[in-house]
Every structure is written in C-alpha cells, then in structure tokens.
Design a protein around this motif. Structure first.
Motif, PDB file in Angstrom:
ATOM      1  N   GLN A  46       0.795  -1.221   0.000  1.00 11.18           N
ATOM      2  CA  GLN A  46       0.000   0.000   0.000  1.00 11.18           C
ATOM      3  C   GLN A  46       0.836   1.285   0.000  1.00 11.18           C
ATOM      4  N   ASN A  47       1.611   1.545   1.021  1.00  7.09           N
ATOM      5  CA  ASN A  47       2.301   2.833   1.092  1.00  7.09           C
ATOM      6  C   ASN A  47       3.814   2.703   1.027  1.00  7.09           C
ATOM      7  N   GLN A  48       4.270   1.737   0.293  1.00  7.64           N
ATOM      8  CA  GLN A  48       5.694   1.567   0.041  1.00  7.64           C
ATOM      9  C   GLN A  48       5.912   1.594  -1.451  1.00  7.64           C
ATOM     10  N   SER A  49       7.054   2.110  -1.847  1.00  2.00           N
ATOM     11  CA  SER A  49       7.382   2.042  -3.267  1.00  2.00           C
ATOM     12  C   SER A  49       7.801   0.613  -3.593  1.00  2.00           C
ATOM     13  N   ILE A  50       7.752   0.279  -4.867  1.00  2.00           N
ATOM     14  CA  ILE A  50       8.175  -1.075  -5.249  1.00  2.00           C
ATOM     15  C   ILE A  50       9.669  -1.257  -5.020  1.00  2.00           C
ATOM     16  N   ASP A  51      10.393  -0.155  -4.967  1.00  2.00           N
ATOM     17  CA  ASP A  51      11.827  -0.213  -4.704  1.00  2.00           C
ATOM     18  C   ASP A  51      12.101  -0.641  -3.264  1.00  2.00           C
ATOM     19  N   ASP A  52      11.194  -0.286  -2.335  1.00  2.00           N
ATOM     20  CA  ASP A  52      11.385  -0.587  -0.917  1.00  2.00           C
ATOM     21  C   ASP A  52      10.699  -1.864  -0.476  1.00  2.00           C
ATOM     22  N   SER A  53       9.841  -2.419  -1.305  1.00  2.00           N
ATOM     23  CA  SER A  53       9.034  -3.574  -0.904  1.00  2.00           C
ATOM     24  C   SER A  53       9.694  -4.885  -1.326  1.00  2.00           C
TER      25      SER A  53
END
Length: 153
Positions: A46-53
């Motif tokens: 939900q509130n994470q970028s795909i870079d951080d997930s």
C-alpha cells in the motif's frame, strides 16, 4: 542489545528489497530503474514504493520496469506502461483527475468524519452530564444518613 539489533534490522529491511539478480549491468539504466521504482506503489504493501518492498508483486513490477527500459522506453513510457496495466493507484503521487478524486479527497473526508465523531461524543457527554440524578427514596435517605453519621452518635 537484542532490541538494537532488531531495530536496525527492521530499518535496514527495505535496503534488501531490490535483489542483486534484478539489477541491470548498465549503471545508468539501473539508476533510471531505481528512480522509476521510487514513484510506483507496491499494491500489496500500500504505502511503500516497489523499490522498498520485498513483496512478490513488487519484484515482478521491478523486473517489468527493467524490461521496459531495456526495450528502449523512456522513464515516462515505462511508467505509462505500468499505469495502463494497473491504473493510477499504482502511482505514489497519482494525478488529480476525476478518476482519482476519491484518492485525493479521502484523507480530508476521514478527517471531517473524525472531527464530527469527536464533536458528537463531547455533545453526548455534556448532555448526559446535565441529567439530574434521581431523588432518593425515604428508605435510601435513611440508610445514607446512617452511613454518613459519626459512629459515636
């Protein structure tokens, strides 16, 4: 000591989201891919970028972005490709248009509803506090006098 290690592990976890096998050998393309990945939302987290997930869907989207860049797409073309497949909700900062009004308005609507709930709570509390207590019966008054009278009388 264990708490410090766990805290550091928790905050360092997003750094491990992009797997080495996903990374492109060209540092310029990899930089562009990371830039694009910071703008796209993980639909699972939900509130994470795909870079951080580290979710599987985020991994798939990171790979897809890199494939689009290798195919010669510009940053905007790669973003547009992802948005065409997943909708504006995939953007961490969606554009303001009729389809996304609810995304932009929902925080304000929730804030207004919360304020109304608080006002209603305090009005009800104030109203309930003004109700006069019931009068005591003669038997209750006698028992109260016995309880409150000094034991020496």
């Amino acid at each position: 000591m264990l708490a410090v290690v766990l805290t550091l592990t928790f905050y360092a976890r997003p750094a491990f989201a992009v797997n080495p096998d996903e990374m492109l050998s060209d540092p310029v393309l990899e930089g562009r891919a990371r830039e694009i990945s910071q703008e796209l939302r993980c639909l699972v987290c939900q509130n994470q970028s795909i870079d951080d997930s580290d979710a599987d869907l985020a991994h798939d989207l990171r790979v897809l972005v890199r494939e689009r860049l290798l195919a010669g797409d510009s940053n905007q073309q790669a973003i547009d490709y992802i948005v065409a497949r997943y909708g504006d909700y995939v953007l961490l900062n969606p554009p303001l248009k009729p389809d996304t009004y609810i995304l932009w308005a929902s925080p304000f609507i929730l804030l207004i509803l919360a304020a109304l709930a608080v006002v209603g709570f305090y009005r009800r509390k104030k109203r309930d506090g003004r109700i006069a207590p019931a009068n005591l019966t003669d038997q209750e008054r006698k028992r109260l006098d016995e309880i409150l009278s000094p034991s020496g009388d």
